[in-house]
Scaffold this active site. Structure first.
Site, mmCIF file in Angstrom:
data_model
loop_
_atom_site.group_PDB
_atom_site.id
_atom_site.type_symbol
_atom_site.label_atom_id
_atom_site.label_comp_id
_atom_site.label_asym_id
_atom_site.label_seq_id
_atom_site.Cartn_x
_atom_site.Cartn_y
_atom_site.Cartn_z
ATOM 1 N N GLU A 1 0.861 -1.194 -0.147
ATOM 2 C CA GLU A 1 -0.050 0.046 -0.109
ATOM 3 C C GLU A 1 0.791 1.420 -0.033
ATOM 4 O O GLU A 1 0.662 2.383 -0.592
ATOM 5 C CB GLU A 1 -0.780 -0.040 1.291
ATOM 6 C CG GLU A 1 -2.417 0.635 1.244
ATOM 7 C CD GLU A 1 -2.831 0.254 2.119
ATOM 8 O OE1 GLU A 1 -3.760 -0.548 2.252
ATOM 9 O OE2 GLU A 1 -2.803 0.918 3.248
ATOM 10 N N ASP A 2 1.951 1.384 0.615
ATOM 11 C CA ASP A 2 2.647 2.536 1.000
ATOM 12 C C ASP A 2 4.026 2.582 0.430
ATOM 13 O O ASP A 2 4.723 3.587 0.707
ATOM 14 C CB ASP A 2 2.751 2.726 2.630
ATOM 15 C CG ASP A 2 1.258 2.886 3.118
ATOM 16 O OD1 ASP A 2 0.406 3.193 2.326
ATOM 17 O OD2 ASP A 2 1.207 2.477 4.476
HETATM 18 N N1 LIG Z 1 -3.338 5.450 14.532
HETATM 19 C C1 LIG Z 1 -2.483 5.888 13.755
HETATM 20 N N2 LIG Z 1 -2.606 5.573 12.212
HETATM 21 C C2 LIG Z 1 -1.689 6.206 11.601
HETATM 22 C C3 LIG Z 1 -0.529 6.735 11.797
HETATM 23 N N3 LIG Z 1 0.213 6.902 10.760
HETATM 24 C C4 LIG Z 1 -0.285 6.385 9.768
HETATM 25 N N4 LIG Z 1 -1.387 5.887 9.959
HETATM 26 C C5 LIG Z 1 -2.332 5.167 9.067
HETATM 27 O O1 LIG Z 1 -3.289 6.166 9.007
HETATM 28 C C6 LIG Z 1 -4.585 5.354 9.025
HETATM 29 C C7 LIG Z 1 -5.785 6.043 9.475
HETATM 30 O O2 LIG Z 1 -5.959 7.592 8.624
HETATM 31 P P1 LIG Z 1 -7.011 8.132 7.902
HETATM 32 O O3 LIG Z 1 -6.546 9.625 7.889
HETATM 33 O O4 LIG Z 1 -8.366 8.096 8.876
HETATM 34 O O5 LIG Z 1 -7.284 7.292 6.759
HETATM 35 P P2 LIG Z 1 -6.382 6.934 5.518
HETATM 36 O O6 LIG Z 1 -4.943 7.375 5.839
HETATM 37 O O7 LIG Z 1 -6.474 5.334 5.477
HETATM 38 O O8 LIG Z 1 -6.906 7.397 4.320
HETATM 39 C C8 LIG Z 1 -4.512 3.926 9.600
HETATM 40 O O9 LIG Z 1 -5.107 3.431 8.441
HETATM 41 P P3 LIG Z 1 -6.136 2.115 8.710
HETATM 42 O O10 LIG Z 1 -6.974 1.707 7.760
HETATM 43 O O11 LIG Z 1 -6.735 2.233 10.199
HETATM 44 O O12 LIG Z 1 -4.935 0.917 8.825
HETATM 45 P P4 LIG Z 1 -3.972 0.235 7.838
HETATM 46 O O13 LIG Z 1 -4.609 -0.976 7.525
HETATM 47 O O14 LIG Z 1 -3.820 1.358 6.856
HETATM 48 O O15 LIG Z 1 -2.667 0.256 8.954
HETATM 49 C C9 LIG Z 1 -3.022 3.925 9.605
HETATM 50 O O16 LIG Z 1 -2.607 3.083 8.854
HETATM 51 C C10 LIG Z 1 -0.423 6.961 13.349
HETATM 52 O O17 LIG Z 1 0.723 7.632 14.085
HETATM 53 N N5 LIG Z 1 -1.238 6.561 14.000
#
Ligand SMILES: Nc1nc2c(ncn2[C@@H]2O[C@H](COP(=O)(O)OP(=O)(O)O)[C@@H](OP(=O)(O)OP(=O)(O)O)[C@H]2O)c(=O)[nH]1
Length: 180
Positions: free
Chosen positions: A58-59
């Site tokens: 993804e990243d």
């Molecule tokens: N809590 C937290 N999240 C962070 C941080 N840095 C990056 N993230 C990522 O940010 C996502 C949530 O951010 P949002 O602004 O709500 O949404 P988005 O990036 O997915 O568009 C999480 O995805 P997700 O869909 O919840 O999970 P994932 O499967 O992408 O990991 C997580 O992966 C951090 O410092 N704290």
């Protein structure tokens, strides 16, 4: 152990220079934290490796072929399952897709998702101690939508069957969103 060492190095290189949202914390701390949760939960090596690598498709520049060649088809399947398929879709549609997908995902995929969300929410809770509700400012959606997402995650993860790691996520969701 050799595969785990390779996974650690691969993930560190892939995420080199990336930071956690709105912080100066190196991004690699998240995949390492997820892998530690999975190890502690007694997961098998492929699942721990997928924890290390779960955000690489993804990243980062990593391709499916890279993962297949280095870590095999099961790790690739798990990492694909942890990746949002349509980066161009709205936040609501991407998160709804995750909620729908997890209802029928197998236990290894649900363990991986659970560890991922648990680690994310733990870091949110730590930062709430200094930032309170301003912690949500760094995300694309605020408290209400994040509450919808995380409570929906618990529902989806327990839909097919419960498992011990889920209790830690449930407790964390309750601690962050329970009184709001
Ligand atoms: N809590 C937290 N999240 C962070 C941080 N840095 C990056 N993230 C990522 O940010 C996502 C949530 O951010 P949002 O602004 O709500 O949404 P988005 O990036 O997915 O568009 C999480 O995805 P997700 O869909 O919840 O999970 P994932 O499967 O992408 O990991 C997580 O992966 C951090 O410092 N704290």
């Amino acid at each position: 152990m050799r595969q785990l060492d390779e996974g650690i190095e691969f993930a560190a290189r892939a995420h080199k220079g990336q930071l956690r949202k709105g912080t100066d914390t190196p991004y690699i701390s998240h995949p390492y934290g997820v892998a530690m949760i999975l190890l502690q939960a007694g997961c098998k090596e492929e699942v721990v490796l997928a924890g290390l690598l779960h955000d690489t498709l993804e990243d980062t520049e990593t391709t499916e072929d890279d993962l297949l060649r280095r870590f095999g088809s099961e790790v690739l399947r798990l990492v694909k399952g942890a990746s949002e398929p349509d980066k161009g879709a709205s936040w609501e549609d991407r998160k709804q897709h995750t909620l729908d997908f997890l209802r029928s995902a197998d236990l290894d995929l649900r363990l991986l998702a659970c560890a991922d969300k648990l680690h994310n929410l733990r870091s949110v809770r730590r930062e709430m101690e200094t930032l309170q509700d301003r912690v949500w400012d760094r995300f694309k959606r605020g408290y209400d939508q994040q509450k919808w997402y995380y409570t929906g995650l618990v529902e989806s993860l327990k839909y097919a069957s419960r498992f011990p790691l889920l209790e830690l996520l449930e407790a964390e969701v309750e601690a962050v969103f329970g009184s709001g």
